[in-house]
Write a protein that holds these residues in place. Structure first.
Motif, PDB file in Angstrom:
ATOM      1  N   ASN A 137       0.896  -1.143   0.121  1.00  0.00           N
ATOM      2  CA  ASN A 137       0.059   0.007   0.139  1.00  0.00           C
ATOM      3  C   ASN A 137       0.707   1.005  -0.044  1.00  0.00           C
ATOM      4  O   ASN A 137       1.861   1.156   0.638  1.00  0.00           O
ATOM      5  CB  ASN A 137      -0.807  -0.156   1.191  1.00  0.00           C
ATOM      6  CG  ASN A 137      -2.028  -0.796   1.191  1.00  0.00           C
ATOM      7  OD1 ASN A 137      -2.545  -1.152  -0.137  1.00  0.00           O
ATOM      8  ND2 ASN A 137      -2.374  -1.654   2.398  1.00  0.00           N
ATOM      9  N   GLN A 144      -5.059   5.358  -2.498  1.00  0.00           N
ATOM     10  CA  GLN A 144      -4.950   3.983  -2.046  1.00  0.00           C
ATOM     11  C   GLN A 144      -5.466   3.419  -3.293  1.00  0.00           C
ATOM     12  O   GLN A 144      -6.361   4.126  -4.177  1.00  0.00           O
ATOM     13  CB  GLN A 144      -5.986   3.575  -0.917  1.00  0.00           C
ATOM     14  CG  GLN A 144      -5.259   4.333   0.491  1.00  0.00           C
ATOM     15  CD  GLN A 144      -3.830   4.153   0.721  1.00  0.00           C
ATOM     16  OE1 GLN A 144      -3.541   3.097   0.868  1.00  0.00           O
ATOM     17  NE2 GLN A 144      -2.947   5.007   0.694  1.00  0.00           N
ATOM     18  N   SER A 403      -6.475  -2.958   0.945  1.00  0.00           N
ATOM     19  CA  SER A 403      -6.649  -1.640   0.444  1.00  0.00           C
ATOM     20  C   SER A 403      -7.904  -0.894   0.946  1.00  0.00           C
ATOM     21  O   SER A 403      -8.876  -1.423   0.879  1.00  0.00           O
ATOM     22  CB  SER A 403      -6.459  -1.776  -1.185  1.00  0.00           C
ATOM     23  OG  SER A 403      -6.401  -0.454  -1.878  1.00  0.00           O
TER      24      SER A 403
END
Length: 452
Positions: A137, A144, A403
Motif C-alpha cells: 500500500n 490508495q 487496500s
C-alpha cells in the motif's frame, strides 16, 4: 541502456548473434519461469526513463502513449504477484501515484487534452490489480489502490451516454477529440471489467449491476456477436447501426475476465448464463491462435501492427490466466494455448544486442527483428502467467484485502464530462487509445468495407 534508435543499425549483427543466446524456458519448472520473467522484465524496463533525472514518473518515451505505460505497470504488479521479486515495486508505486492527477482519478493535467476512457481504464485496472493481489500500500497520505480504481469507475459511470445507442461509453472523454462519436469495445470493456472486479472486492451489488448493464448494452448493439466475437466499435452518429468488425485480442480478454468474475459472483440460472458467456468468449478467442500460438490476427499476417497493437497479446494472456482463478472450470480449456504460446514467446526472445530481446511474431519460432515495450510485455505476461496455479486468487474485503476504498471517489470533478475538468497545455502529448486519429480515419473511411 538499449536505445530505440541504436537497434536498427545493429540489425545485421543482432540477427547473426541471435542463435547464440535466447530465453531458456522450462514450462514445468517454476525457477525457470521466474528467471525468464526476470530477464524479460529487465529488458522491458530499459525503455522506461520516467525514474531518471529529468524524466516524468509514469511516462514512457515516444512513440509510446500514456495508456501503454499504465498497462506496463500493471504487468509489473503481475510480475511481483507471480514471482515475489520486489525489484520494481518502488518504481511502480511512484509511477501510479504520480499519474493519479489532482483529483486522484487518473486524469492528470499532462494527459487530459486527449485522454480517452480506455486510457484511464488501463490505469484504473492496474490499481485494481494492486488491490486484488495486496501489492504494498502507499503511505496513508497518498491515494490508495482500491480508491483509485473506484475513482475511475465512478468518473466513467458519470459519462454513461444515453443520448445515442441507448447507452454505452464513448471512446473519447472530450468533444474536441477525434473519435468522440465512436463507442468502442475496449472503453466499455474496461468499465465492465472494473465494475465486475469492484463488485467482487467490495461485495457491493451496485458494481455488479453496472457490469450486467454494460454487458447487456454491448450485446444489444452487436459489439459482442451471438457467437461471442468482440468487434472493435461503432459510430454513435449512426445510432450504432453499423459495426467495425475488426477483432483485437485484448477486447476478447477484457470481457473474458469480467465475465469470469461475474460467474464467480452469481448463482443458479444467472451463473449458468455467465458460464455460457465465458465459454462462448473462450471459443471465439480461437481466432487469435495459430497452432495454439497466440497471434494478433488483424495485423500480424500483414506486418502492420502499430505500436499500440504490438502489446495487445499481453492483455489476452494476462486476463486468460487471471480468469482461471475466479472461474476454475476454464483451467483445462486454456492450458495448452497458454503453455504453447509461452514456449513460442520465449523462442522469440532471442534477438537484440543482448540476445534476449523479444519479437512480435511468436509463430515464426525465432526473433523477427522487431522490439519494444509491447513485445517485452507480451512475452512477460504469457510466461509469468504459467505460475498462476502457484499463487492465491484475488482477495476481497472479506478475504484479507488490505487496500482502503472510497465509494465516493471520482464523483466530484466530472459532472460535465463533455468539457475538460482542468486547464490544458498546448504542449500536452497526443493521448493514448487503441487507435490514433489517422487509424480512426481509416476505420471510419477505408476500413468500413468490413462493416455490415
Amino acid at each position: 541502456m538499449r536505445g530505440l534508435t541504436r537497434l536498427p543499425a545493429l540489425a545485421g549483427a543482432l540477427l547473426a548473434a541471435q542463435s547464440a543466446t535466447a530465453i531458456q524456458l522450462d514450462i514445468t519448472d517454476a525457477n525457470s519461469i521466474k528467471t525468464a520473467a526476470s530477464t524479460i522484465a529487465h529488458g522491458m524496463m530499459q525503455y522506461y526513463t520516467g525514474n531518471q533525472t529529468g524524466g516524468t514518473p509514469g511516462l514512457l518515451p515516444q512513440p509510446y502513449y500514456w495508456w501503454e505505460a499504465g498497462a506496463m505497470f500493471g504487468s509489473l504488479i503481475d510480475y511481483w504477484y507471480y514471482t515475489g521479486d520486489s525489484t520494481y515495486n518502488d518504481v511502480v508505486s511512484q509511477a501510479l501515484l504520480f499519474q493519479t492527477g489532482p483529483d486522484a482519478d487518473f486524469m492528470p493535467p499532462n494527459q487530459t487534452k486527449s485522454e480517452g476512457n480506455d486510457d484511464q481504464g488501463f490505469w484504473g485496472m492496474a490499481a485494481m490489480s494492486a488491490a486484488e493481489v495486496k501489492f504494498p500500500n502507499p503511505s496513508p497520505s497518498q491515494p490508495q489502490w482500491l480508491a483509485l480504481a473506484q475513482a475511475v469507475f465512478n468518473s466513467q459511470a458519470l459519462r454513461w451516454d444515453n443520448t445515442s445507442c441507448a447507452g454505452g461509453l464513448k471512446w473519447q472523454i472530450f468533444t474536441f477529440n477525434t473519435g468522440y462519436n465512436y463507442k468502442n469495445s475496449i472503453s466499455n470493456g474496461c468499465f465492465f471489467n472494473l465494475a465486475a472486479r469492484l463488485g467482487y472486492y467490495t461485495k457491493n451489488q451496485t458494481y455488479l449491476d453496472w457490469a450486467e448493464r454494460e454487458w447487456e448494452w454491448v450485446e444489444s448493439v452487436g459489439l459482442i456477436s451471438p457467437i461471442y466475437q468482440v468487434f472493435d466499435g461503432t459510430n454513435d452518429d449512426l445510432n450504432c447501426s453499423q459495426l467495425n468488425h475488426l477483432q483485437w485480442s485484448y477486447n476478447a480478454g477484457v470481457y473474458l475476465l469480467g465475465a469470469s468474475v461475474m460467474w464467480n459472483q452469481t448463482t443458479g440460472a444467472t451463473q449458468a448464463t455467465w458460464e455460457a458467456r465465458v465459454r462462448g468468449l473462450l471459443t471465439a478467442t480461437s481466432v487469435f491462435f495459430q497452432n495454439n500460438i497466440m497471434f494478433e490476427v488483424a495485423c500480424e499476417p500483414s506486418n502492420n501492427c502499430d505500436t499500440d497493437q504490438q502489446s495487445f497479446k499481453a492483455y489476452l494472456s494476462r486476463w486468460m490466466a487471471a480468469s482461471s482463478k475466479v472461474a476454475p472450470f476454464i483451467t483445462d480449456l486454456i492450458a495448452l494455448q497458454l503453455q504453447t504460446s509461452a514456449k513460442a514467446a520465449a523462442a522469440s526472445c532471442s534477438g537484440g544486442n543482448d540476445g534476449v530481446t523479444c519479437g512480435t511474431k511468436w509463430t515464426v519460432g525465432a526473433w523477427d527483428n522487431t522490439w519494444g515495450v509491447g513485445q517485452q510485455m507480451n512475452a512477460l505476461e504469457v510466461i509469468q502467467g504459467l505460475l498462476i496455479d502457484s499463487v492465491p486468487g484475488p482477495v476481497s474485503n472479506t478475504t484479507g484485502g488490505i487496500s482502503v476504498g472510497n465509494p465516493a471517489a471520482g464523483t466530484g470533478g466530472d459532472t460535465n464530462p463533455g468539457a475538460p475538468t482542468g486547464r490544458i497545455s498546448t504542449g500536452d502529448r497526443a493521448g493514448a487509445g487503441i487507435l490514433t486519429a489517422g487509424i480512426l480515419v481509416a476505420l471510419l473511411g477505408g476500413a468500413w468495407w468490413m462493416i455490415a
